[in-house]
Design a protein around this motif. Structure first.
Motif, PDB file in Angstrom:
ATOM      1  N   UNK A 196     -31.120  -8.152 -17.409  1.00 47.39           N
ATOM      2  CA  UNK A 196     -30.432  -6.848 -17.381  1.00 47.39           C
ATOM      3  C   UNK A 196     -30.087  -6.375 -15.966  1.00 47.39           C
ATOM      4  N   UNK A 197     -30.895  -6.746 -14.975  1.00 46.76           N
ATOM      5  CA  UNK A 197     -30.576  -6.374 -13.598  1.00 46.76           C
ATOM      6  C   UNK A 197     -29.292  -7.056 -13.138  1.00 46.76           C
ATOM      7  N   UNK A 198     -29.187  -8.351 -13.406  1.00 40.42           N
ATOM      8  CA  UNK A 198     -27.978  -9.092 -13.024  1.00 40.42           C
ATOM      9  C   UNK A 198     -26.765  -8.589 -13.803  1.00 40.42           C
ATOM     10  N   UNK A 199     -26.977  -8.219 -15.051  1.00 42.35           N
ATOM     11  CA  UNK A 199     -25.867  -7.710 -15.862  1.00 42.35           C
ATOM     12  C   UNK A 199     -25.317  -6.406 -15.273  1.00 42.35           C
ATOM     13  N   UNK A 200     -26.202  -5.583 -14.728  1.00 40.45           N
ATOM     14  CA  UNK A 200     -25.747  -4.336 -14.116  1.00 40.45           C
ATOM     15  C   UNK A 200     -24.930  -4.590 -12.850  1.00 40.45           C
ATOM     16  N   UNK A 201     -25.230  -5.659 -12.134  1.00 35.91           N
ATOM     17  CA  UNK A 201     -24.398  -6.030 -10.990  1.00 35.91           C
ATOM     18  C   UNK A 201     -22.997  -6.409 -11.458  1.00 35.91           C
ATOM     19  N   UNK A 202     -22.930  -7.148 -12.556  1.00 37.13           N
ATOM     20  CA  UNK A 202     -21.625  -7.507 -13.127  1.00 37.13           C
ATOM     21  C   UNK A 202     -20.842  -6.268 -13.540  1.00 37.13           C
ATOM     22  N   UNK A 203     -21.548  -5.302 -14.129  1.00 32.88           N
ATOM     23  CA  UNK A 203     -20.893  -4.070 -14.564  1.00 32.88           C
ATOM     24  C   UNK A 203     -20.288  -3.304 -13.394  1.00 32.88           C
ATOM     25  N   UNK A 204     -20.880  -3.464 -12.210  1.00 29.18           N
ATOM     26  CA  UNK A 204     -20.375  -2.783 -11.025  1.00 29.18           C
ATOM     27  C   UNK A 204     -19.330  -3.620 -10.281  1.00 29.18           C
ATOM     28  N   UNK A 205     -18.915  -4.701 -10.896  1.00 30.98           N
ATOM     29  CA  UNK A 205     -17.826  -5.485 -10.321  1.00 30.98           C
ATOM     30  C   UNK A 205     -18.234  -6.584  -9.363  1.00 30.98           C
ATOM     31  N   UNK A 206     -19.521  -6.867  -9.242  1.00 25.46           N
ATOM     32  CA  UNK A 206     -19.962  -7.937  -8.359  1.00 25.46           C
ATOM     33  C   UNK A 206     -19.938  -9.273  -9.103  1.00 25.46           C
ATOM     34  N   UNK A 207     -19.260 -10.285  -8.586  1.00 22.65           N
ATOM     35  CA  UNK A 207     -19.394 -11.624  -9.171  1.00 22.65           C
ATOM     36  C   UNK A 207     -20.827 -12.105  -8.975  1.00 22.65           C
ATOM     37  N   UNK A 208     -21.431 -12.629 -10.015  1.00 18.07           N
ATOM     38  CA  UNK A 208     -22.832 -13.062  -9.943  1.00 18.07           C
ATOM     39  C   UNK A 208     -22.924 -14.571 -10.120  1.00 18.07           C
TER      40      UNK A 208
END
Length: 299
Positions: free
Chosen positions: A48-60
């Protein structure tokens, strides 16, 4: 031209140059925000932490020792690679969320670890809850490669991770704090600078110690009340309605005693064992051991 006029002219030129540099640096930071972020450790908290980075537009760009753990994040748009070293080749900002100190040591310094292929200037943020001494060791190892390591353990569970409401307790070089905060605010509601490397972990230990003490105390209180013949729901009601019904105790009760199921016979091992595990980093730090026998598991 007088000396005063010359100095004024030089000062004006300096301010114009400084403004230009500040704008350039702001532009570079903006561009950096669009670059991929590495994420290693896709468990119950990491995903879920990585998913929130994706939601903010960061490529993960992510990886996990268990490939099956990567599917959910891959379906959300993340790029999945084979090992930490491969992530280090493609990302200059990497977050790790791992179960224990040995896992952190392996991921950073192992044969396929981050530090084997890391780029100079990479920012490393470890959100695992580990021994502060290990955090300091990793910081020294990272510094030798030209990277920057910060410890940033979290307070809050899976629910807070999913809702991006975690609290991050950050230790590291203060001038790098804002760079770390840019990413951490995407995953949490509070980002606290605690001091040099290892102080984030030490602060987390303090949090865990207080929670452990509360868990043990709450379990003992329930056990005492029931052993005195009080109905379980009456003990619960009294805890909630009296001065002990403060928010912290309510939180501890809800989180730690759901295992009891309000049975007539209270089973303490879960609460005591959980407290023991939370206190282990503190025990190692002060070179002492907590005896399970002393904690009276399975009386």
């Amino acid at each position: 031209m007088s000396m005063a006029a010359l100095l004024r002219g030089n000062w004006s030129f300096y301010k114009r140059c400084k403004r230009h540099v500040d704008i350039r640096m702001a532009f570079c930071r903006s561009m950096a925000s669009k670059t991929p972020v590495g994420f290693i450790g896709l468990g119950n908290m990491g995903t879920p932490m990585a998913r929130n980075l994706l939601k903010h537009g960061y490529p993960v760009i992510a990886t996990d020792v268990f490939p099956e753990s990567c599917k959910e994040l891959q379906d959300s748009g993340a790029q999945i690679l084979g090992c930490p070293a491969e992530v280090a080749e493609k990302a200059d900002r990497i977050i790790t969320m791992l179960p224990s100190s040995p896992n952190v040591i392996e991921v950073y310094t192992g044969p396929n670890g981050i530090l084997k292929r890391i780029k100079k200037g990479t920012l490393l943020i470890d959100s695992s809850t580990i021994d502060p001494a290990v955090s300091r060791e990793m910081a020294v190892a990272a510094e030798k490669t030209g990277a920057v390591y910060m410890d940033a353990p979290v307070s809050g569970g899976v629910g807070a991770a999913s809702l991006a409401k975690l609290t991050f307790l950050v230790g590291g070089v203060e001038v790098e704090f804002n760079a770390a905060k840019e990413l951490l605010t995407c995953m949490g509601a509070n980002v606290v600078y605690c001091g040099q490397v290892g102080t984030g972990q030490a602060t987390k230990i303090c949090n865990n110690m207080l929670l452990a003490i509360g868990m043990i105390g709450t379990a003992e209180t329930m056990n005492l009340g029931i052993s005195c013949g009080i109905i379980t729901r009456v003990v619960k009601s009294s805890l909630f309605s009296g001065i002990s019904g403060l928010y912290m105790l309510i939180y501890i009760y809800t989180d730690s005693l759901r295992c009891l199921g309000f049975q007539a016979a209270i089973n303490l091992p879960y609460c005591i064992a959980a407290s023991y595990l939370m206190l282990q980093p503190a025990c190692k730090q002060c070179k002492k051991n907590v005896s399970l026998a002393y904690l009276r598991i399975g009386r």
